[in-house]
Enzyme design. Structure first.
Site: not given
Ligand code: PLI
Length: 458
Positions: A72, A124-125, A215, A258, A382, A449
């Site tokens: 933990y 970004f969203t 980011d 990513k 998008r 979306f």
């Molecule tokens: O999906 P998260 O919470 O692990 O990360 C959010 C996020 C932050 N910045 C950028 C540039 C992204 O592309 C992003 C998440 N992107 C998604 C889910 C996508 O489909 O592009």
């Protein structure tokens, strides 16, 4: 003739794909309210919805899972993650989070006060949503070329220094807690930022006492573009380029889903101790203890291993080339896509693809739905749906870019799958006039979306 770039890995485990009939897909998309986010993945043949968390892990990452320390507090796996971040990114401190938006939540709470302005190289969203939730106004300071799908500027993700300085003049540096510079810029089409631009932004930040936050979600892909396109970097390993890029920043938010080649996880990294302190105070409320932040020990092991694999030059070269391999087939067929081809996805220009639709008829949403019905390929809107509404006026935001994103998961599909995708998009292009627009019949209050529902306009 040039030697082809093949996948720099062998396949050790496979997951069967199921092809559906057109009738099945027509029913599935109707039931999903013409929103590809609401499809069941078992009804999808090739899933290009996102490159987020859809990566294939390596044998080394799978074995690292067994090394997870599930304590933990004070787990060995946390220290392994911290070491990987220090070594490869160069930041001093790390707080794990369940994914990227967890880190966005923390940094927004720590640095933003109501009335602040947060400039960024396009929105970004989730990032913008967290900034607005803390009472900030997001201001887009990306160069104009980023909003033009035809511009072939090599670094369309660059910050427009004049726009950044104009904002400082207008609202005062004391009202700008940080500038958020994303690498690469997802919503612009996976477009990179140059090293020269990072240096220039840093210089402005230093002059005005503004923090520069990254980011870093797809920063390795950005590093590869610098290697290809910027003078003086051709012979440097991507690992070194990434480290230099990060050296200009005060910290980063990271979606490990990513670049880091895992299925879940993220982190907040920084150099200032007081921010670490605040982040640790916040993370226990929203995510978990500061040494696990919503992740299992095994997840942190997999991220740490992924961080070393992501900077392998052969891996990242193939990654970028696979995306380009798909994009170039579409370009040859005269299909309108965002250029230059980006790092994680090929973006169809839905306005140019479906000129018979107005933006209120959701061309990108309609095109993504039509692509799914045609071939079982799932893509993502998008455009106007993703852009949402202005929080002050409640009016729809009309983004210049109205795109369908064909996002390539890392190490998952072969180039042959890309051939099928290209074939399918070309089929649609042949009968594009018959693709109907959509009307929104359900709209959630935020991040619409993900769950909005639509009907075709007949
Ligand atoms: O999906 P998260 O919470 O692990 O990360 C959010 C996020 C932050 N910045 C950028 C540039 C992204 O592309 C992003 C998440 N992107 C998604 C889910 C996508 O489909 O592009």
């Amino acid at each position: 003739m040039q030697r082809p770039v093949a996948e720099p890995y062998k396949i050790k485990a496979v997951e069967p794909l199921r092809m559906t009939t057109r009738e099945e897909r027509e029913r599935a998309i109707r039931e999903a309210g013409y929103n590809t986010f609401l499809l069941r993945s078992e009804d999808v043949y090739i899933d290009l919805l996102t490159d987020s968390g859809t990566n294939a892990m390596s044998d080394r990452q799978w074995s690292a899972l067994m090394m997870g320390d599930e304590a933990y507090a004070g787990a060995r796996s946390f220290y392994r993650l911290e070491e990987a971040v220090r070594e490869i990114y160069g930041f001093k401190y790390v707080v794990p989070t369940h994914q990227g938006r967890g880190a966005e939540h923390l940094i927004s709470r720590i640095l933003i006060k109501p009335g602040h302005y947060v400039p960024g190289n396009m929105y970004f969203t989730t990032t913008r949503a967290h900034q607005e939730m803390q009472g900030a106004t997001f201001v887009d300071v990306i160069i104009d070329e980023a909003h033009d799908p035809h511009s072939t500027h090599p670094f369309k993700g660059n910050v427009d220094i004049a726009k950044f300085e104009a904002l400082i003049d207008r609202v005062g540096a004391e009202n700008i807690p940080y500038i958020n510079v994303a690498l690469t810029v997802n919503m612009a089409g996976g477009q990179p930022v140059s090293m020269a631009n990072l240096r220039a932004v840093r210089e402005v930040c230093d002059r005005h006492g503004i923090r520069m936050w990254c980011d870093a979600t797809r920063a390795v892909e950005n590093a590869y573009f610098i290697k290809e396109r910027e003078e003086g970097y051709q012979h440097k390993p991507v690992r070194e380029i990434l480290k230099e890029m990060m050296s200009y920043y005060d910290g980063c938010t990271m979606s490990g889903k990513k670049d880091c080649l895992v299925n879940i996880g993220g982190f907040l990294a920084m150099n200032e101790e007081w921010i670490l302190q605040k982040a640790r105070e916040q993370v226990v409320i929203f995510e978990g203890m500061p040494t696990y932040g919503g992740l299992a020990g095994r997840d942190m092991e997999a991220i740490a291993q992924g961080i070393y694999e992501m900077v392998d030059d052969a891996y990242i070269a193939h990654r970028i080339h696979q995306v380009r391999y798909l994009g170039e087939q579409l370009l040859e067929a005269g299909i309108p896509i965002v250029q230059p081809i980006g790092g994680h996805a090929v973006f169809l220009d839905a306005k140019a693809f479906l000129p018979h639709l107005t933006q209120d008829q959701f061309p990108a949403q309609a095109l993504a739905a039509a692509l799914y019905v045609d071939s079982g390929v799932r893509a993502m809107e998008r455009g106007i749906v993703s852009a949402g509404r202005d929080p002050k006026t409640g009016e729809n935001i009309y983004p210049k870019l109205e795109l369908v994103r064909l996002t390539i998961p890392r190490r998952v599909y072969t180039d042959r799958h890309m051939d099928v995708v290209a074939w399918s998009v070309k089929q649609l292009w042949q009968h594009r006039e018959s693709i109907p627009g959509l009307r929104m019949v359900y709209e959630p209050p935020t991040l619409r979306f993900f769950t909005a529902r639509f009907e075709p306009i007949r």
